[in-house]
Design a protein around this motif. Structure first.
Motif, PDB file in Angstrom:
ATOM      1  N   PRO A 440      57.978 132.831  91.219  1.00  0.00           N
ATOM      2  CA  PRO A 440      58.373 133.832  90.232  1.00  0.00           C
ATOM      3  C   PRO A 440      59.885 134.070  90.321  1.00  0.00           C
ATOM      4  N   HIS A 441      60.529 134.238  89.173  1.00  0.00           N
ATOM      5  CA  HIS A 441      61.981 134.467  89.141  1.00  0.00           C
ATOM      6  C   HIS A 441      62.297 135.689  88.285  1.00  0.00           C
ATOM      7  N   PRO A 442      62.941 136.709  88.841  1.00  0.00           N
ATOM      8  CA  PRO A 442      63.428 137.812  88.006  1.00  0.00           C
ATOM      9  C   PRO A 442      64.701 137.374  87.271  1.00  0.00           C
ATOM     10  N   CYS A 511      68.952 134.397  88.439  1.00  0.00           N
ATOM     11  CA  CYS A 511      67.743 134.884  89.100  1.00  0.00           C
ATOM     12  C   CYS A 511      68.162 135.998  90.052  1.00  0.00           C
ATOM     13  N   ASN A 513      66.249 137.159  92.517  1.00  0.00           N
ATOM     14  CA  ASN A 513      65.903 136.888  93.913  1.00  0.00           C
ATOM     15  C   ASN A 513      67.236 136.457  94.509  1.00  0.00           C
ATOM     16  N   HIS A 516      67.686 133.053  95.851  1.00  0.00           N
ATOM     17  CA  HIS A 516      67.720 132.039  94.781  1.00  0.00           C
ATOM     18  C   HIS A 516      69.094 132.018  94.119  1.00  0.00           C
ATOM     19  N   MET A 521      70.836 129.530  91.487  1.00  0.00           N
ATOM     20  CA  MET A 521      70.113 129.885  90.273  1.00  0.00           C
ATOM     21  C   MET A 521      70.885 130.899  89.422  1.00  0.00           C
TER      22      MET A 521
HETATM   23 CU   LIG Z   1      64.365 132.914  91.468  1.00  0.00          CU
END
Ligand SMILES: [Cu+2]
Length: 529
Positions: A440-442, A511, A513, A516, A521
């Motif tokens: 999952p990526h915010p 992202c 995270n 990440h 990202m």
């Molecule tokens: Cu992410």
């Protein structure tokens, strides 16, 4: 460019600063961790009084306007009882007091001039998360200042009233610095917020409570410990101790009335499935706001997912509760869909750390008194126009990883590259695809709030919370700047790139995270004038 970078000469916060620069500030003026003081004995599971913004130096409420100086540096603070340690904090001199990680409260339309002074021993810059500002004021890592230097921000707060926040954004260091303590609330007031305060008799820091939810690890001395292993660099760094406003095992005593809680996920990587548990039963609550202010009307819910950097404002109704009732703000168990290969276990390297998706008890809400209270939630909170999708152009994004680096459209972040250009004033539908298996990526967009149009391909535990046919959850009925993209999902958002700033603007898509982000990202994009 209104950016200035210069060597600090004058003392900006005189009491804090000797000729040698920033002196470690020891927070001994009322910020010691307090046991709950009420008619009831401290709860054995949640013995510490929640640090409520406004009551002490930590998260002190500062009504700012005009000019002020915000200093990031080492501060001594007692997070765990009896263990004062050095962490990182933002310090603000305000009315003769010194606040750490102040809650900055402003009226929409306010012009701010913020001198940021970096008293860390490495580069940093402040990102005003969710605010609609130009490139020079967004805290782009390109503008990070070296140790001892300053950066001058000047911007008008034009956002809707709501719950925003601020945190560091230097290249490769944002995750570490945020984890070690740098984060604060930024609350914008407007007419809709004032009307709600009046309707419900709400007061910030009393019955309107911002909650910064974070998971941390500590060393033997009680200091925050940021030391991700190889797998945690890839998956994200989770902690074993849940903190709310830097309070471990917090208890908040309530009366029988309505409370507003402003939930902010300030964790690096942990996702929460939040519910207010009364015994085994989740209490119904109402979502009233999201990342970008109030919804049109309250949305009833029993739980919500909150991923790193997302906010959700909720109203909890304790009118029919009884004195002595215990309600536990919890994260219910869920499948966090943590991708693994043979080489990369989905679980954290530290066995004591609950993995993402593990059940957690976060905070006790304890009913300790009766209150005469005759208010109820208004049917209408605010106004949000429907998104206009006609003539919006479509842009596709895929999220994946290669050789331990996270990628957006097959590229990992390079600070000097601009991945694509958008025309100022354009409306675009951004369509994100997250493969499965993945993580999952915010997804956070700088500079612009957006509307979530639809989610498709959601896993069952996400789909079941959908409010409408288009698959979106209650907070996504409002304005958003961060939204969680689950493995297997396709998500469409509408962004209107109208803005009042002169010239080309460079923003980021990332992202949230933070591991990440550190591992690629993120992209720069241009809004061409
Ligand atoms: Cu992410």
């Amino acid at each position: 460019m209104n950016r200035t970078r210069r060597r600090l000469v004058a003392a900006a916060g005189a009491a804090a600063v000797g000729s040698a620069g920033w002196a470690l500030w020891r927070d001994r003026t009322g910020s010691d961790l307090q046991a709950v003081k009420s008619a009831l004995a401290p709860d054995p599971m949640f013995p510490n009084a929640l640090r409520v913004p406004g009551n002490e130096a930590l998260h002190g409420i500062a009504d700012v306007g005009g000019s002020f100086t915000l200093v990031s540096g080492p501060v001594e603070h007692e997070i765990l009882r009896g263990k004062p340690v050095t962490m990182l904090g933002y310090a603000l001199e305000y009315n003769g007091k010194r606040f750490i990680n102040p809650l900055l409260r402003v009226e929409t339309g306010t012009n701010l001039r913020v001198r940021y002074w970096n008293a860390l021993d490495e580069t940093s810059i402040v990102h005003w998360h969710g605010l609609r500002v130009d490139t020079n004021n967004d805290g782009h890592p390109h503008y990070a200042v070296a140790a001892g230097e300053t950066y001058d921000y000047q911007f008008t707060v034009s956002n809707r009233g709501g719950t925003y926040w601020y945190h560091p954004h230097p290249h490769h260091l944002a995750g570490k610095q945020a984890y070690l303590g740098l984060a604060g609330f930024f609350i914008v007031e407007d007419d809709d917020q004032t009307a709600l305060d009046r309707a419900l008799d709400l007061k910030l820091g009393v019955t309107d409570i911002p909650l910064l939810i974070q998971d941390k690890r500590f060393d033997a001395n009680g200091a925050l410990s940021y030391a991700p292993g190889a797998q945690e660099h890839f998956h994200g760094y989770c902690g074993d101790t849940l903190l709310v406003n830097l309070t471990p095992s917090p208890c908040f005593d309530c009366a029988t009335r309505l409370y507003r809680f402003r939930l902010v996920n300030g964790s690096n990587a942990r996702i929460y499935r939040l519910a207010f548990m009364h015994g085994e039963q989740p209490l119904e609550f109402h979502v009233i706001g999201s990342d970008g202010g109030l919804l049109v009307r309250p949305a009833a819910a029993h739980e919500l997912f909150l991923s790193p950097s997302e906010r959700a404002d909720v109203v909890v109704d304790l009118r029919s509760a009884s004195v002595g009732d215990r309600i536990v703000l919890s994260s219910l168990p869920f499948d966090a869909m943590q991708f693994s290969t043979d080489a990369q276990s989905p679980h954290t390297e530290a066995q004591s750390v609950p993995p993402n998706g593990a059940p957690l008890e976060i905070m006790l809400v304890r009913v300790t008194s009766q209150a005469p209270y005759d208010r109820s939630l208004p049917d209408t909170l605010s106004r949000i126009d429907d998104p206009i999708i006609e003539n919006a152009s479509r842009r596709l994004f895929t999220l994946d990883h290669l050789k331990g680096m996270w990628r957006i459209n097959r590229g990992s972040y390079r600070m000097t590259d601009t991945a694509f250009s958008v025309r100022r004033g354009a409306r675009e539908i951004w369509e994100f695809h997250n493969p499965n298996p993945a993580m999952p990526h915010p997804v956070h967009v700088h500079g612009f709030q957006y509307r979530v149009l639809e989610r498709n391909g959601s896993p069952p535990h996400v789909r079941r919370l959908a409010m409408e046919e288009r698959g979106i959850a209650a907070p996504e009925l409002g304005w958003k700047d961060s939204v969680l993209l689950w493995p297997g999902e396709t998500l469409k958002m509408l962004i209107d790139f109208t803005h009042p700033f002169a010239g080309d603007q460079i923003y980021m898509l990332q992202c949230h995270n933070l591991e990440h982000e550190t591992h690629g990202m993120m992209v720069n994009f241009r809004v061409a004038a």
